[in-house]
Design an enzyme around this catalytic site. Structure first.
Site: not given
Ligand code: NAD
Ligand code: 0WE
Length: 258
Positions: A158, A194-197, A20, A95, A67, A165, A13
């Site tokens: 979401y 959290i700010r991620t891609l 993260i 991921l 993948n 999840k 991931g």
């Protein structure tokens, strides 16, 4: 104390320096673990190059394409681990993916294929990777996945990821139940936003982060490295009595009612 020397850890991931999984890989390395890194390959090999440069300072002894939609790549990942390492101690599952159109608007309009894709990549992959890891975790082990409060409560937009999840968290319990007799522990970290891609591609993520900064007991969001520290704990002997749990690393947001 926290010590992962002699432990072989596979980390999935990592996409960039905001992932993260990158925070987790750094803390596992700091604790002395031997790392294997997988990345999601693309046609032009851009991801391979980018992730390889990023992780170089952590001296991973394995660096492999994986993948999770490709059975052969999973097979060869674990075949390589068997040949090169002999045993696996730690698996980090970090991921998720849903199509962008399924992360906005009406949940009832989620397409069959969108639903299947989200659950295949985000949920089934934990089951699949754990099944592949099981025979290699001959000295026990620790499996850690990443989840989000949207799998327990309805959080705007979401949508299908929340269903994925919820399935992921229940998979943690069934896997913990099955693998416990082999001293393999399975836990999830429920991280705050959290700010991620992945999250930055979501409309309104900054407003959500600001909301957490106002409401969470610690009046802030969490960092990738804080999640990494919790992961290192869950992978170490310090957590030897803990399995099947969802550990909130969210500055306390989850306890609040208003
Ligand atoms: P990220 O975009 O950095 O990581 C997502 C990763 O999933 C990427 O590395 C991507 O390559 C990988 N991926 C997607 N499809 C894949 C496939 N078919 N095969 C293999 N890998 C694939 O974003 P992130 O926010 O670090 O997400 C990591 C995990 O953390 C996810 O499970 C996410 O749901 C969870 N999480 C994120 C937040 C947040 O706010 N960022 C909060 C709680 C939980
Ligand atoms: O799990 C996640 C992110 C998951 C995610 C994000 C994307 C965006 C880009 C999965 N698939 C995709 N597909 C894309 O094309 N988080 C916990 C971060 C997140 O995502 C949200 C959030 C939060 C927080 C989506 C809607 C509302 C809140």
């Amino acid at each position: 104390m926290l010590n992962l020397t002699g432990k072989n850890a596979l980390v999935t991931g990592i996409a960039n320096n905001r992932s993260i999984a990158w925070g987790i890989a750094q803390q596992l390395h700091k604790a002395g673990a031997n790392l294997g890194i997988t990345y999601l390959p693309d046609e032009r090999g851009k991801m391979e190059k980018k992730v390889a440069e990023l992780v170089e300072p952590l001296n991973p002894s394995l660096f492999l394409p994986c993948n999770v939609q490709d059975e052969d790549q999973i097979k060869s990942t674990f075949e390589t681990i068997r040949e090169q390492w002999g045993k696996l101690d730690i698996l980090i599952h970090c991921l998720a993916f849903a199509s962008k159109e399924d992360l906005t608007g009406d949940f009832s309009q989620t397409s069959r294929s969108g639903f299947n894709t989200a659950l295949e990549i985000s949920t089934y992959s934990l089951v699949q990777l754990s099944g592949a890891a099981k025979p290699l975790m001959t000295e026990g082990g620790s499996i850690v996945t990443l989840t989000y409060l949207g799998g327990v409560r309805a959080i705007p937009n979401y949508n299908v990821m929340g269903v994925a999840k919820a399935g992921l968290e229940m998979s943690v319990r069934y896997l913990a139940s099955e693998l416990g007799p082999q001293n393999i522990r399975v836990n999830a970290i429920s991280a705050g936003p959290i700010r991620t891609l992945a999250s930055s591609a979501v409309g309104g993520i900054l407003d959500m982060i600001h909301h957490v900064e106002e409401v969470a007991p610690l009046r802030r969001t969490v960092t990738q490295l804080e999640v990494g520290n919790a992961a290192a704990f869950l992978c170490s002997d310090l957590s030897s009595g803990i399995t099947g749990q969802i550990l909130y690393v969210d500055a306390g947001y989850e306890i609040m009612g208003m």
